[in-house]
Design an enzyme around this catalytic site. Structure first.
Site, mmCIF file in Angstrom:
data_model
loop_
_atom_site.group_PDB
_atom_site.id
_atom_site.type_symbol
_atom_site.label_atom_id
_atom_site.label_comp_id
_atom_site.label_asym_id
_atom_site.label_seq_id
_atom_site.Cartn_x
_atom_site.Cartn_y
_atom_site.Cartn_z
ATOM 1 N N HIS A 186 33.933 28.248 38.041
ATOM 2 C CA HIS A 186 34.644 27.020 38.430
ATOM 3 C C HIS A 186 33.666 25.887 38.701
ATOM 4 O O HIS A 186 32.449 26.069 38.729
ATOM 5 C CB HIS A 186 35.533 27.284 39.648
ATOM 6 C CG HIS A 186 34.791 27.666 40.896
ATOM 7 N ND1 HIS A 186 34.185 26.755 41.737
ATOM 8 C CD2 HIS A 186 34.558 28.882 41.460
ATOM 9 C CE1 HIS A 186 33.628 27.376 42.758
ATOM 10 N NE2 HIS A 186 33.830 28.676 42.607
ATOM 11 N N CYS B 186 31.929 33.174 43.733
ATOM 12 C CA CYS B 186 32.088 32.924 42.315
ATOM 13 C C CYS B 186 30.898 32.187 41.711
ATOM 14 O O CYS B 186 29.989 31.760 42.403
ATOM 15 C CB CYS B 186 33.361 32.118 42.088
ATOM 16 S SG CYS B 186 34.834 32.879 42.815
#
Length: 227
Positions: A181, A197
């Site tokens: 992301h 992440c």
């Protein structure tokens, strides 16, 4: 000079995180924003130095990062690629902080990334099962148990920690809960940040999003490309 609305949003991010850290003294996992660089604090002038303009996007313009403040090796660039993965594969090199999108002819598009503070908590093969544009964010139950101040749900936007795009990683029909992301913390690229992440500059995740397909293979590894 970054537009005032976006800059004010970024300043609010820094201010809120400093207050949260002072109260908690710890961080939580999986896509959670990490501790701001102390040099940045909530200094609007310093935040502004990280940005050099805007890239048109819908429904929010993407703040463009001042690349002079980012190590050149983490700039988006096309490089020679020695691996054997098929074109269209995403390869995440945790240790060296690079993400490669494999192309034809022994080339790849390489992006600088930020990874988990203790290394990426998950490695192996997955696929992109879905994608999001200025995605919403819903912290996990465990994250909210650790930090009750986290929202149950946060709409997408400049202040959202998932940034401008998200690629959701699945194994079979199971959501791994890990994402590739964007980030509103450009100073975290090249760093091992919170346990969580893979993050790219917002402008880079938009570029990657425009190049990949749902169903694309993702392989996350340690030890470099030879691992």
């Amino acid at each position: 000079m970054i537009a005032s609305r976006a800059l004010k949003g970024l300043a609010r991010i820094a201010t809120a995180r400093l207050s949260l850290l002072a109260a908690l003294g710890l961080l939580v996992a999986a896509c959670q924003p990490h501790e701001p660089n102390p040099a940045i604090q909530a200094d609007t002038g310093h935040l502004n130095a990280w940005y050099s303009g805007l890239m048109a996007d819908d429904p929010y313009d993407v703040p463009l990062v001042n690349k002079a403040l980012l190590d050149r090796k983490f700039h988006r660039q096309r490089v020679d690629y020695p691996g054997r993965e098929a074109p269209g594969t995403i390869v995440v090199d945790i240790d060296n902080r690079f993400l490669y999108l494999v192309e034809d002819g022994g080339k790849a598009m390489r992006y600088g990334i930020g990874v988990g503070r203790n290394g990426f908590a998950w490695r192996g093969d997955a696929r992109i099962a879905r994608t999001g544009v200025w995605p919403n964010w819903s912290p996990t139950d465990n994250m909210r148990r650790i930090d009750p101040s986290l929202p149950v749900h946060m709409e997408g936007g400049i202040e959202n920690p998932l940034g401008a795009r998200a690629l959701y990683l699945y194994q079979g029909s199971r959501d791994t809960l890990f994402r590739i992301h964007g980030t509103n913390e450009p100073w975290s690229i090249g760093e091992a940040v919170s346990s969580g992440c893979v993050r790219l500059l917002n402008e880079d995740i938009v570029d990657l999003y425009n190049r990949v397909q749902v169903g694309a293979r993702v392989t996350v590894r340690r030890g470099g490309l030879g691992a």
